[in-house]
Design a protein around this motif. Sequence first.
Motif, mmCIF file in Angstrom:
data_model
loop_
_atom_site.group_PDB
_atom_site.id
_atom_site.type_symbol
_atom_site.label_atom_id
_atom_site.label_comp_id
_atom_site.label_asym_id
_atom_site.label_seq_id
_atom_site.Cartn_x
_atom_site.Cartn_y
_atom_site.Cartn_z
ATOM 1 N N UNK A 186 6.622 20.720 10.328
ATOM 2 C CA UNK A 186 7.879 20.036 10.034
ATOM 3 C C UNK A 186 8.511 19.445 11.277
ATOM 4 N N UNK A 187 8.413 20.163 12.419
ATOM 5 C CA UNK A 187 9.117 19.718 13.610
ATOM 6 C C UNK A 187 10.542 20.244 13.614
ATOM 7 N N UNK A 188 11.433 19.529 14.288
ATOM 8 C CA UNK A 188 12.830 19.949 14.386
ATOM 9 C C UNK A 188 13.705 19.039 13.537
ATOM 10 N N UNK A 189 14.975 19.356 13.498
ATOM 11 C CA UNK A 189 15.961 18.555 12.766
ATOM 12 C C UNK A 189 16.953 17.977 13.766
ATOM 13 N N UNK A 190 16.593 16.898 14.473
ATOM 14 C CA UNK A 190 17.475 16.377 15.517
ATOM 15 C C UNK A 190 18.787 15.817 14.996
ATOM 16 N N UNK A 191 18.843 15.522 13.697
ATOM 17 C CA UNK A 191 20.078 14.965 13.131
ATOM 18 C C UNK A 191 20.911 16.012 12.401
ATOM 19 N N UNK A 192 20.634 17.286 12.660
ATOM 20 C CA UNK A 192 21.350 18.349 11.938
ATOM 21 C C UNK A 192 22.848 18.312 12.225
ATOM 22 N N UNK A 193 23.238 17.986 13.457
ATOM 23 C CA UNK A 193 24.660 17.920 13.784
ATOM 24 C C UNK A 193 25.363 16.862 12.944
ATOM 25 N N UNK A 194 24.735 15.690 12.810
ATOM 26 C CA UNK A 194 25.319 14.618 12.012
ATOM 27 C C UNK A 194 25.374 14.990 10.533
ATOM 28 N N UNK A 195 24.357 15.738 10.078
ATOM 29 C CA UNK A 195 24.325 16.151 8.673
ATOM 30 C C UNK A 195 25.463 17.119 8.367
ATOM 31 N N UNK A 196 25.850 17.932 9.338
ATOM 32 C CA UNK A 196 26.976 18.832 9.134
ATOM 33 C C UNK A 196 28.252 18.043 8.863
ATOM 34 N N UNK A 197 28.498 17.003 9.635
ATOM 35 C CA UNK A 197 29.698 16.185 9.426
ATOM 36 C C UNK A 197 29.691 15.548 8.040
ATOM 37 N N UNK A 198 28.539 15.027 7.647
ATOM 38 C CA UNK A 198 28.435 14.391 6.338
ATOM 39 C C UNK A 198 28.630 15.411 5.222
ATOM 40 N N UNK A 199 28.052 16.595 5.391
ATOM 41 C CA UNK A 199 28.194 17.647 4.379
ATOM 42 C C UNK A 199 29.653 18.051 4.220
ATOM 43 N N UNK A 200 30.366 18.176 5.324
ATOM 44 C CA UNK A 200 31.777 18.565 5.257
ATOM 45 C C UNK A 200 32.626 17.514 4.556
ATOM 46 N N UNK A 201 32.206 16.261 4.619
ATOM 47 C CA UNK A 201 32.966 15.205 3.956
ATOM 48 C C UNK A 201 32.668 15.132 2.461
ATOM 49 N N UNK A 202 31.573 15.771 2.014
ATOM 50 C CA UNK A 202 31.164 15.686 0.604
ATOM 51 C C UNK A 202 31.421 16.961 -0.194
ATOM 52 N N UNK A 203 31.379 18.109 0.446
ATOM 53 C CA UNK A 203 31.539 19.376 -0.274
ATOM 54 C C UNK A 203 32.980 19.549 -0.753
ATOM 55 N N UNK A 204 33.143 20.032 -1.958
ATOM 56 C CA UNK A 204 34.493 20.277 -2.488
ATOM 57 C C UNK A 204 35.120 21.533 -1.880
ATOM 58 N N UNK A 205 34.298 22.565 -1.656
ATOM 59 C CA UNK A 205 34.855 23.852 -1.243
ATOM 60 C C UNK A 205 34.386 24.310 0.131
ATOM 61 N N UNK A 206 33.074 24.237 0.386
ATOM 62 C CA UNK A 206 32.574 24.761 1.649
ATOM 63 C C UNK A 206 31.195 24.220 1.985
ATOM 64 N N UNK A 207 30.868 24.292 3.267
ATOM 65 C CA UNK A 207 29.516 24.048 3.757
ATOM 66 C C UNK A 207 29.018 25.357 4.341
ATOM 67 N N UNK A 208 27.819 25.752 3.959
ATOM 68 C CA UNK A 208 27.212 26.985 4.447
ATOM 69 C C UNK A 208 25.995 26.628 5.287
#
Length: 240
Positions: A186-208
């Motif tokens: 699989x390798x690494x997830x270099x865009x994981x930091x950006x995905x956290x920001x996007x997840x926080x903008x979409x989740x109604x209650x929480x990001x885990x």
Amino acid sequence: MLERYLRSQIEPHAEQPSYLFLFSDQGLSLLQLNEASLLSIRADFYSPTVSYRRHKGGGKGQMIAKAVGLHSGPTPTVFDATAGLGGDAFVLASLGCRLRMTERVPEVRALLEDGLRVAQEWGAEHDDSLLDILARMLLVDSDAATHLQALDELNRPDVVYLDPMFPVRSKSAQVKKEMHVFHQLVGSDPDADELLDLACSCARKRVVVKRPRIAPQLANTPPSYTLEGKSNRFDIYVCG
């Protein structure tokens, strides 16, 4: 007995493939061929080990259940952005959550998709309750970022669940060897930091965010709170 080879991935200048995908009566598996003993990985939703955890694994008392908010209130909807082989998604679906899942690595997605297919066939013959669980798991044909950006207000999940890759530090046990193979593929997830920001903008209650206990926080962003176990932790970011 093997029915057919699906595909092999040949490393440059190698005499034999490092990884081989095989299709058998148990479905699609990934084999690593350059180990002293063949290592096989597949998505598993009905083996005795999985069934035991489903029935005896602690229910809503499990740390992952508490992390997504299953300990009180209505059962949340969950988007698993980094589904992998579907293990965590299956636990949450077993506890009543409805999930959408994405997995952007084609090889891993193929294992997950076929694992769901095989489990569906097995459940139809042996266990109707398994069919109910699988019906709550939907594998979306997209990557996580594209899916999240396309969501309208009506389809926003209560919880976005992230389990990004983190470098393997040990190969001392079999489970560590399997994770090492998985990281090589699989390798690494270099865009994981950006995905956290996007997840926080979409989740109604929480990001885990599931992390190894010693791993740094995503995007150097402190969570609202953390649930910590012996080897892993869950960083919870409360939204709204």
